[in-house]
Design a protein around this motif. Structure first.
Motif, PDB file in Angstrom:
ATOM      1  N   LEU A 240       0.804  -1.232   0.000  1.00 13.36           N
ATOM      2  CA  LEU A 240       0.000   0.000   0.000  1.00 13.36           C
ATOM      3  C   LEU A 240       0.833   1.277   0.000  1.00 13.36           C
ATOM      4  N   HIS A 241       2.143   1.162   0.148  1.00 12.02           N
ATOM      5  CA  HIS A 241       2.999   2.354   0.217  1.00 12.02           C
ATOM      6  C   HIS A 241       2.821   3.288  -0.969  1.00 12.02           C
ATOM      7  N   GLY A 242       2.625   2.745  -2.154  1.00 12.71           N
ATOM      8  CA  GLY A 242       2.489   3.582  -3.343  1.00 12.71           C
ATOM      9  C   GLY A 242       1.300   4.517  -3.298  1.00 12.71           C
ATOM     10  N   ALA A 243       0.300   4.190  -2.490  1.00 12.45           N
ATOM     11  CA  ALA A 243      -0.872   5.061  -2.359  1.00 12.45           C
ATOM     12  C   ALA A 243      -0.591   6.245  -1.440  1.00 12.45           C
ATOM     13  N   LEU A 244       0.433   6.136  -0.601  1.00 11.98           N
ATOM     14  CA  LEU A 244       0.685   7.153   0.416  1.00 11.98           C
ATOM     15  C   LEU A 244       1.510   8.334  -0.085  1.00 11.98           C
ATOM     16  N   TYR A 245       2.348   8.129  -1.065  1.00 11.14           N
ATOM     17  CA  TYR A 245       3.252   9.198  -1.489  1.00 11.14           C
ATOM     18  C   TYR A 245       3.654   8.982  -2.942  1.00 11.14           C
ATOM     19  N   GLY A 246       4.331   9.987  -3.491  1.00 10.23           N
ATOM     20  CA  GLY A 246       4.837   9.886  -4.853  1.00 10.23           C
ATOM     21  C   GLY A 246       3.858  10.453  -5.851  1.00 10.23           C
ATOM     22  N   TYR A 247       4.346  10.592  -7.069  1.00 13.58           N
ATOM     23  CA  TYR A 247       3.466  11.043  -8.139  1.00 13.58           C
ATOM     24  C   TYR A 247       3.782  10.251  -9.374  1.00 13.58           C
ATOM     25  N   PRO A 248       2.837   9.600  -9.961  1.00 12.10           N
ATOM     26  CA  PRO A 248       1.474   9.500  -9.455  1.00 12.10           C
ATOM     27  C   PRO A 248       1.386   8.456  -8.343  1.00 12.10           C
TER      28      PRO A 248
END
Length: 190
Positions: free
Chosen positions: A115-123
């Protein structure tokens, strides 16, 4: 009422103030709303998404398996292994949602990493599904001082805006009148 108190080095705000902060802030931020169990954190954000015309995706982190998010499987035609995202998440790129990662502080390490990818970064993304740019991600959890074993590792905690909440009488009254299974509301009738 915007009363705050200092307890264990955290400033607590009313749950209603955390709700306002989430809806008024930037979409690229993710939030972790921490408060005592059973005060209506999940219900408040679910209701807010509906009122504002957002899609709502509830991820129950303690019982979510990384394979629920996406699964590595062979693509025979291309002769490679590929991640196949869950159909549940496909609409996330098509319209704005409030993604609620409920009880993230109780998630297993593999689920948390997925789930980390949902918390930060773009996109931001869940698996290989890019989240709509206006999607809001809110995580909930209990305070580690409540003694229910809740604590995020630093590499996750550093990627969210922490909002420490406690209900005011008004918050609790509103929640008690609208939650069908709330303890202590059986005596109230409309």
């Amino acid at each position: 009422m915007t009363e705050t108190t200092l307890s264990n080095a955290h400033t607590f705000i009313p749950l209603s103030a955390a709700d306002r902060a989430v809806w008024q802030a930037k979409h690229h931020l993710s939030y972790l709303v921490l408060g005592p169990p059973g005060i209506g954190k999940t219900g408040r954000f679910s209701k807010g998404a509906e009122e504002r015309g957002y899609g709502f995706l509830h991820i129950d982190a303690p019982v979510t398996d990384p394979y629920d998010i996406g699964m590595l499987a062979p693509d025979v035609e291309a002769q490679v292994a590929r991640e196949w995202p869950s159909a549940r998440y496909k609409a996330l790129g098509e319209r704005k949602h409030l993604v609620l990662i409920d009880e993230i502080t109780k998630a297993s390490p593999p689920t948390l990493n997925a789930l980390h990818g949902a918390l930060y970064g773009y996109p931001r993304r869940i698996g290989h599904i890019e989240l709509h740019p206006e999607t809001i991600v809110v995580c909930t959890g209990n305070l580690n001082m409540d003694g229910v074993g809740d604590q995020l590792k630093a590499h996750t905690d550093n990627r969210v805006v922490n909002l420490y909440v406690r209900p005011t009488f008004e918050d609790f009254w509103e929640y008690g009148l609208t939650a069908p299974n709330c303890i202590g509301t059986s005596g109230f009738h409309s």
